[in-house]
Design an enzyme around this catalytic site. Structure first.
Site, PDB file in Angstrom:
ATOM      1  N   LEU A  38      10.663   1.339   7.631  1.00  0.00           N
ATOM      2  CA  LEU A  38      10.192   1.909   6.351  1.00  0.00           C
ATOM      3  C   LEU A  38      10.816   3.315   6.006  1.00  0.00           C
ATOM      4  CD1 LEU A  38       8.079   1.248   4.081  1.00  0.00           C
ATOM      5  CD2 LEU A  38       6.642   3.157   5.167  1.00  0.00           C
ATOM      6  N   LYS A  40       6.410  -1.692   2.022  1.00  0.00           N
ATOM      7  CA  LYS A  40       5.172  -1.420   2.700  1.00  0.00           C
ATOM      8  C   LYS A  40       4.149  -2.220   2.468  1.00  0.00           C
ATOM      9  CE  LYS A  40       2.874   3.180   3.150  1.00  0.00           C
ATOM     10  NZ  LYS A  40       3.037   3.235   4.735  1.00  0.00           N
ATOM     11  N   TYR A  79       0.863  -1.118  -0.021  1.00  0.00           N
ATOM     12  CA  TYR A  79      -0.095   0.110  -0.016  1.00  0.00           C
ATOM     13  C   TYR A  79       0.863   1.294   0.003  1.00  0.00           C
ATOM     14  CZ  TYR A  79       0.734   0.634   5.046  1.00  0.00           C
ATOM     15  OH  TYR A  79       1.206   0.974   6.255  1.00  0.00           O
ATOM     16  N   GLU A 136      11.152   2.214  15.027  1.00  0.00           N
ATOM     17  CA  GLU A 136      10.307   3.067  14.417  1.00  0.00           C
ATOM     18  C   GLU A 136       8.939   3.043  15.048  1.00  0.00           C
ATOM     19  OE1 GLU A 136       9.318   2.521  10.267  1.00  0.00           O
ATOM     20  OE2 GLU A 136       9.352   0.480  10.428  1.00  0.00           O
TER      21      GLU A 136
END
Ligand code: PLP
Length: 285
Positions: free
Chosen positions: A207, A149, A33, A182
């Site tokens: 990411l 992702k 996505y 993260e």
């Protein structure tokens, strides 16, 4: 106003927007996505988001089902039909519909494509930013390829809910050495007492946020020193400022980590400046 979604070649009312039960995104989380900010009705950093989409697809060996030019038209049309001024456009591409079998479906199976768009309440977002958010830490339990992702987000879902349950807005994944990796849907940053801006270097473990990439330019413009390295939770407690970045939040000040106030417990001045100036550096198409 009724919303419209793009689903596999058609614009359909949002309430009727469905994918097949054997779509591999639904069956296996076999898809990727993207989330792109919309500002003033225009896509922010479309080029970089599309590059990352192509990379994610490539890593999973899913063929991009249309040209970037054609897909750009779909994005704009979805934004237009939903009258989005300030908000996000969401893109999901899966390996398509096929009889359930873990291995890839037959060659020629068309990838599934869904695009939705919606407005955000900018004033509400600014209110949140002016107060800053609380963050908790959770142990890293994701697979080692979160640079892709992928829609496989179960650990992120559980981490975000853990944050909500504790009255916080974001959860930071932490590794066995107590370094921050993260957020569940953002990149993590601190500003040290000597004004160095610290964030984890790019690897398969995070990411590569588009907001993160653009922010590096903003930092340079502001004459801020970047220190790309892992930082520990203890360092974060002692930081002058902390913040998270993502396309939907831009630069969001963090004022509390695991119930400990960061700095004076208010959004940091540098974080707030970076938030204010971000869009001067983003590409708006
Ligand atoms: N890291 C994770 C796990 C994310 O889900 C996101 C955004 O959704 C980010 C980082 C930030 O990426 P971007 O700035 O491209 O939105």
């Amino acid at each position: 106003m009724s919303r419209t979604a793009y689903v596999n070649g058609r614009y359909v009312p949002h309430r009727d927007a469905c994918v097949h039960v054997e779509d591999r995104g639904y069956q296996f989380a076999d898809g990727v996505y993207e989330v792109c900010e919309i500002r003033g009705g225009r896509l922010v950093d479309e080029r970089r988001h599309m590059q990352r989409l192509l990379r994610s697809l490539g890593e999973l060996r899913i063929a991009m089902p249309m040209t970037l030019e054609a897909f750009g038209l779909v994005l704009r049309e979805t934004v237009r039909r939903n009258r989005v001024r300030d908000g996000i456009v969401y893109v999901q591409m899966t390996r398509g519909v096929a009889r359930r079998d873990h291995a890839f479906p037959p060659a020629g199976t068309r990838p599934g494509v869904v695009v939705t768009a919606r407005n955000h309440d900018l004033a509400a977002a600014e209110r949140v930013a002016s107060e800053g958010i609380a963050v908790i830490t959770v142990p890293e339990n994701r697979w080692p390829r979160v640079d892709i992702k992928s829609v496989s987000l179960l650990p992120n879902v559980l981490a975000k809910q853990a944050a909500r349950d504790q009255g916080a807005k974001e959860a930071w994944f932490v590794d066995a050495d107590d370094t921050v990796i993260e957020g569940s849907s953002s990149n993590a940053w601190i500003i040290t007492a000597d004004r160095k801006v610290v964030t984890r270097p790019v690897s398969n473990a995070i990411l590569r946020g588009i907001t993160r990439t653009v922010l590096l330019e903003v930092l340079a413009d502001h004459g801020l020193e970047l220190d790309e390295r892992a930082f520990t939770v203890s360092e974060a407690y002692a930081a002058r400022e902390a913040f998270v970045t993502s396309a939907s939040q831009i630069v969001m000040p963090v004022v509390c980590i695991n119930d400990r106030p960061i700095g004076n417990g208010m959004p940091g001045l540098v974080s707030s400046d970076l938030r204010r100036d971000f869009h001067r550096f983003a590409e708006v198409g």
